[in-house]
Design a protein around this motif. Sequence first.
Motif, PDB file in Angstrom:
ATOM      1  N   ARG A  81       0.817  -1.212   0.000  1.00 35.15           N
ATOM      2  CA  ARG A  81       0.000   0.000   0.000  1.00 35.15           C
ATOM      3  C   ARG A  81       0.851   1.263   0.000  1.00 35.15           C
ATOM      4  O   ARG A  81       0.315   2.373  -0.001  1.00 35.15           O
ATOM      5  N   ALA A  82       2.171   1.119   0.024  1.00 34.99           N
ATOM      6  CA  ALA A  82       3.037   2.302  -0.022  1.00 34.99           C
ATOM      7  C   ALA A  82       3.006   2.890  -1.425  1.00 34.99           C
ATOM      8  O   ALA A  82       2.392   2.333  -2.331  1.00 34.99           O
ATOM      9  N   ASN A  83       3.691   4.042  -1.627  1.00 36.15           N
ATOM     10  CA  ASN A  83       3.684   4.621  -2.968  1.00 36.15           C
ATOM     11  C   ASN A  83       4.370   3.670  -3.944  1.00 36.15           C
ATOM     12  O   ASN A  83       5.098   2.762  -3.547  1.00 36.15           O
ATOM     13  N   GLY A  84       4.129   3.876  -5.216  1.00 38.37           N
ATOM     14  CA  GLY A  84       4.541   2.927  -6.240  1.00 38.37           C
ATOM     15  C   GLY A  84       5.984   2.475  -6.170  1.00 38.37           C
ATOM     16  O   GLY A  84       6.265   1.286  -6.122  1.00 38.37           O
ATOM     17  N   GLN A  85       6.914   3.447  -6.124  1.00 42.65           N
ATOM     18  CA  GLN A  85       8.324   3.065  -6.168  1.00 42.65           C
ATOM     19  C   GLN A  85       8.707   2.218  -4.964  1.00 42.65           C
ATOM     20  O   GLN A  85       9.397   1.215  -5.084  1.00 42.65           O
ATOM     21  N   ARG A  86       8.239   2.624  -3.768  1.00 43.86           N
ATOM     22  CA  ARG A  86       8.546   1.898  -2.528  1.00 43.86           C
ATOM     23  C   ARG A  86       8.027   0.463  -2.615  1.00 43.86           C
ATOM     24  O   ARG A  86       8.723  -0.502  -2.296  1.00 43.86           O
ATOM     25  N   ALA A  87       6.781   0.330  -3.073  1.00 47.78           N
ATOM     26  CA  ALA A  87       6.161  -0.991  -3.117  1.00 47.78           C
ATOM     27  C   ALA A  87       6.909  -1.902  -4.092  1.00 47.78           C
ATOM     28  O   ALA A  87       7.191  -3.066  -3.781  1.00 47.78           O
ATOM     29  N   TRP A  88       7.258  -1.360  -5.275  1.00 50.60           N
ATOM     30  CA  TRP A  88       7.971  -2.193  -6.248  1.00 50.60           C
ATOM     31  C   TRP A  88       9.380  -2.520  -5.766  1.00 50.60           C
ATOM     32  O   TRP A  88       9.884  -3.624  -6.006  1.00 50.60           O
ATOM     33  N   LEU A  89      10.018  -1.564  -5.069  1.00 49.05           N
ATOM     34  CA  LEU A  89      11.359  -1.840  -4.549  1.00 49.05           C
ATOM     35  C   LEU A  89      11.293  -2.951  -3.498  1.00 49.05           C
ATOM     36  O   LEU A  89      12.127  -3.852  -3.475  1.00 49.05           O
ATOM     37  N   ASP A  90      10.263  -2.873  -2.625  1.00 47.66           N
ATOM     38  CA  ASP A  90      10.076  -3.962  -1.650  1.00 47.66           C
ATOM     39  C   ASP A  90       9.935  -5.300  -2.359  1.00 47.66           C
ATOM     40  O   ASP A  90      10.567  -6.289  -1.971  1.00 47.66           O
ATOM     41  N   ALA A  91       9.095  -5.314  -3.400  1.00 41.66           N
ATOM     42  CA  ALA A  91       8.857  -6.572  -4.105  1.00 41.66           C
ATOM     43  C   ALA A  91      10.145  -7.067  -4.762  1.00 41.66           C
ATOM     44  O   ALA A  91      10.492  -8.249  -4.671  1.00 41.66           O
ATOM     45  N   HIS A  92      10.880  -6.140  -5.400  1.00 41.49           N
ATOM     46  CA  HIS A  92      12.142  -6.503  -6.048  1.00 41.49           C
ATOM     47  C   HIS A  92      13.113  -7.078  -5.019  1.00 41.49           C
ATOM     48  O   HIS A  92      13.744  -8.114  -5.245  1.00 41.49           O
ATOM     49  N   ASN A  93      13.223  -6.406  -3.867  1.00 42.48           N
ATOM     50  CA  ASN A  93      14.131  -6.871  -2.815  1.00 42.48           C
ATOM     51  C   ASN A  93      13.689  -8.205  -2.248  1.00 42.48           C
ATOM     52  O   ASN A  93      14.501  -9.108  -2.038  1.00 42.48           O
ATOM     53  N   LEU A  94      12.386  -8.335  -1.993  1.00 41.28           N
ATOM     54  CA  LEU A  94      11.891  -9.566  -1.370  1.00 41.28           C
ATOM     55  C   LEU A  94      12.174 -10.769  -2.268  1.00 41.28           C
ATOM     56  O   LEU A  94      12.764 -11.760  -1.824  1.00 41.28           O
ATOM     57  N   PHE A  95      11.751 -10.673  -3.542  1.00 37.73           N
ATOM     58  CA  PHE A  95      11.950 -11.823  -4.428  1.00 37.73           C
ATOM     59  C   PHE A  95      13.435 -12.069  -4.685  1.00 37.73           C
ATOM     60  O   PHE A  95      13.861 -13.205  -4.863  1.00 37.73           O
ATOM     61  N   GLY A  96      14.222 -10.981  -4.704  1.00 40.15           N
ATOM     62  CA  GLY A  96      15.651 -11.143  -4.917  1.00 40.15           C
ATOM     63  C   GLY A  96      16.353 -11.731  -3.707  1.00 40.15           C
ATOM     64  O   GLY A  96      17.157 -12.653  -3.837  1.00 40.15           O
ATOM     65  N   VAL A  97      16.046 -11.218  -2.509  1.00 42.63           N
ATOM     66  CA  VAL A  97      16.791 -11.626  -1.308  1.00 42.63           C
ATOM     67  C   VAL A  97      16.324 -12.988  -0.820  1.00 42.63           C
ATOM     68  O   VAL A  97      17.145 -13.876  -0.563  1.00 42.63           O
ATOM     69  N   VAL A  98      15.007 -13.186  -0.686  1.00 41.67           N
ATOM     70  CA  VAL A  98      14.538 -14.478  -0.170  1.00 41.67           C
ATOM     71  C   VAL A  98      14.865 -15.589  -1.165  1.00 41.67           C
ATOM     72  O   VAL A  98      15.234 -16.691  -0.783  1.00 41.67           O
ATOM     73  N   GLY A  99      14.776 -15.288  -2.448  1.00 38.29           N
ATOM     74  CA  GLY A  99      15.105 -16.307  -3.446  1.00 38.29           C
ATOM     75  C   GLY A  99      16.568 -16.305  -3.847  1.00 38.29           C
ATOM     76  O   GLY A  99      16.943 -17.003  -4.786  1.00 38.29           O
ATOM     77  N   PHE A 100      17.388 -15.520  -3.147  1.00 38.97           N
ATOM     78  CA  PHE A 100      18.775 -15.315  -3.574  1.00 38.97           C
ATOM     79  C   PHE A 100      19.563 -16.605  -3.829  1.00 38.97           C
ATOM     80  O   PHE A 100      20.196 -16.741  -4.878  1.00 38.97           O
ATOM     81  N   PRO A 101      19.528 -17.574  -2.887  1.00 39.87           N
ATOM     82  CA  PRO A 101      20.326 -18.795  -3.149  1.00 39.87           C
ATOM     83  C   PRO A 101      19.933 -19.463  -4.456  1.00 39.87           C
ATOM     84  O   PRO A 101      20.793 -19.926  -5.213  1.00 39.87           O
ATOM     85  N   PHE A 102      18.633 -19.490  -4.736  1.00 39.21           N
ATOM     86  CA  PHE A 102      18.167 -20.122  -5.975  1.00 39.21           C
ATOM     87  C   PHE A 102      18.653 -19.349  -7.203  1.00 39.21           C
ATOM     88  O   PHE A 102      19.244 -19.920  -8.113  1.00 39.21           O
ATOM     89  N   HIS A 103      18.436 -18.028  -7.199  1.00 40.35           N
ATOM     90  CA  HIS A 103      18.832 -17.243  -8.373  1.00 40.35           C
ATOM     91  C   HIS A 103      20.335 -17.352  -8.616  1.00 40.35           C
ATOM     92  O   HIS A 103      20.786 -17.521  -9.749  1.00 40.35           O
ATOM     93  N   LEU A 104      21.113 -17.247  -7.549  1.00 44.33           N
ATOM     94  CA  LEU A 104      22.576 -17.273  -7.695  1.00 44.33           C
ATOM     95  C   LEU A 104      23.030 -18.632  -8.240  1.00 44.33           C
ATOM     96  O   LEU A 104      23.800 -18.709  -9.196  1.00 44.33           O
ATOM     97  N   LEU A 105      22.523 -19.714  -7.622  1.00 40.39           N
ATOM     98  CA  LEU A 105      22.958 -21.047  -8.037  1.00 40.39           C
ATOM     99  C   LEU A 105      22.522 -21.363  -9.456  1.00 40.39           C
ATOM    100  O   LEU A 105      23.284 -21.933 -10.235  1.00 40.39           O
ATOM    101  N   LEU A 106      21.295 -20.980  -9.798  1.00 43.54           N
ATOM    102  CA  LEU A 106      20.801 -21.311 -11.133  1.00 43.54           C
ATOM    103  C   LEU A 106      21.515 -20.477 -12.196  1.00 43.54           C
ATOM    104  O   LEU A 106      21.822 -20.980 -13.275  1.00 43.54           O
TER     105      LEU A 106
END
Lengths: 507, 106
Positions: A167-192
Amino acid sequence: MSLRQSMAGLHTWGGLLPSWLLYVIIFTGTVACFDKELERWMRPALHDDSSAQLTAEGARNWVMANADKDLHAIWMRGPNEREPFWAVHWMTNAGEQGKAMLDPATGAPLAETLGGQFFFTLHYNLHADTLGMYVVGLAGMFMLVALVSGVIIHRRIFKDFFTLRPRANGQRAWLDAHNLFGVVGFPFHLLLAYTGVVVFVASYMPAGGQVAYGNDQEAYFTEVTGSYHREEVGRPAPPAVSLDGLLRDAQARWTGAQPGWIVIEHPLDASAVVAIRRADASRIGDLGGTLSYDAATGELLHVQEQPPFYRAYSWMVGLHMAQFGGTLVRALYLMLGLAGCAMVVAGTRVWLRKREARAVPGVALVRALDGAVYLGLPVASLALLWANRLLPAELPWRASGEGWTFVIAWLAVALWSALARHHWRLALRSQLVLIGLLALGLPLLSLLAAPNGHLLAALPRGDWGLVGVDLALLAIGLIALIQAWRLNPDPVARPARRAPGRLEEAL
Amino acid sequence: MLLVFALCYLGMSGLALAMPRHFRQLRQHEPSGAQQRTLRVLGCAALAIGLGLCVRLLGFQIGLVSWFCLLMLGGLAVSSLLAWRERWTVPAGPVLVALGLLSSVV
């Protein structure tokens, strides 16, 4: 300039520029987790379980009778649970290649289709052979750079680990999403990303092999993989021993493990060798153990022993290919692959949101590319499946018809996104509706076009491969329609109710 | 395997709620030091039990890879619930464990 600042520039531009290519690679790789299920879905002749009649001997005879006369090598793979047909490939001495898929019940070639293999090939070389393989490798390197620089510029990796503020402003919300999917999925993305680049390491970094082996690439690969090779002697081959007997012998030697690919080198020469590879889904890495037989006498010539380096390589490739651990592992890879797509999509949205208000040049271009690729590829993929169901099986150009449908559908969405870049919300909404209708329509179309493969026929049989594809299509369709319905075409009216971050689920 | 996912979810939600920001989302006050420590210990214990179970079921290599995948998906599930359905975050843990136990019995 501090390290963090310089890395921020690298992450922004090194991430943005290849992001559409990376999305294509990650998306098709995600689909390719179930390429074999999709392959069978696209071949209605394989929908009812017919018993396998065609033997290895029969498959070899088919190639000998139907391929060009100066055969250099034959590769064949027998029916198994996920791929209930014979796949045969061959190459002539002139380097020309051919392939066919044989119906195990009748022994005749199956109807033409691009099959699930289409997505796998798009994933690793964009259907552009060697050049495409290098482009994909470069994109993989960029992904590694973006991942590492992303970790460096992220100030609060652990504090924001679980944070998502839709519900935050657009940039904040997308940055959260980018960070979340990047950081929580980091081991997978890096290894693959890493293991993906490793697959073709011998082509990306050929210098060592060329220095040590000169131009003798065959000797290089034979020694590195610990396999066996015999030069042609120029005499015609005596009658060959039964392939099925060799397969039984191989299974006995492996104490029951199943045979995978069978390779027959120069089958018309007296030096012909039959190599039988082991298929073992209970391990991540291929353990080797390929058995090489003399094609004429059936004498066992060689047992492959992988050198330690090659075993490590096989393990990394195995980790990437996800042919171990069954449907569970493939489903997990699929979901994490979607998280990778979401990371890429959210990343370009952050770039856009940051610059939209300032009317920076390039915003319209990035927005048009977003629509063209992020929605164009799913639309084109669904259009390909529609073409598969609509074009009659006996059509000789069915496969190329599917390919053209894919290309034209993608171009149409790209053109649509380019023309509608100033009304992009409306375009996005209608493209989501299109995805929804295409995806929901396919299981219905199957009711007519695939009498043994549609949901009502496959479900009572417990045929989960086919049921899974149809259920996934229904889910994609419903999610796309719900997102289209929720997407507010007029952001000024209800700014607080928009739900950024949800969109990537729809993709 | 649903049980392993439930344990990963439970572990990740424990670690998330040990952070003041997410604790405040649900309880309207700051967590005490003891509460934080308890949540962290319980979270880590759930993750460790999940890992042990996964390795036991699938073998060391495939079990480890699958557990890592489930761990990442558990983290994404916790974040999504905290963002959109924060009241479901805590009850979802026991419900998942119950479903996991049920599916492993059946």
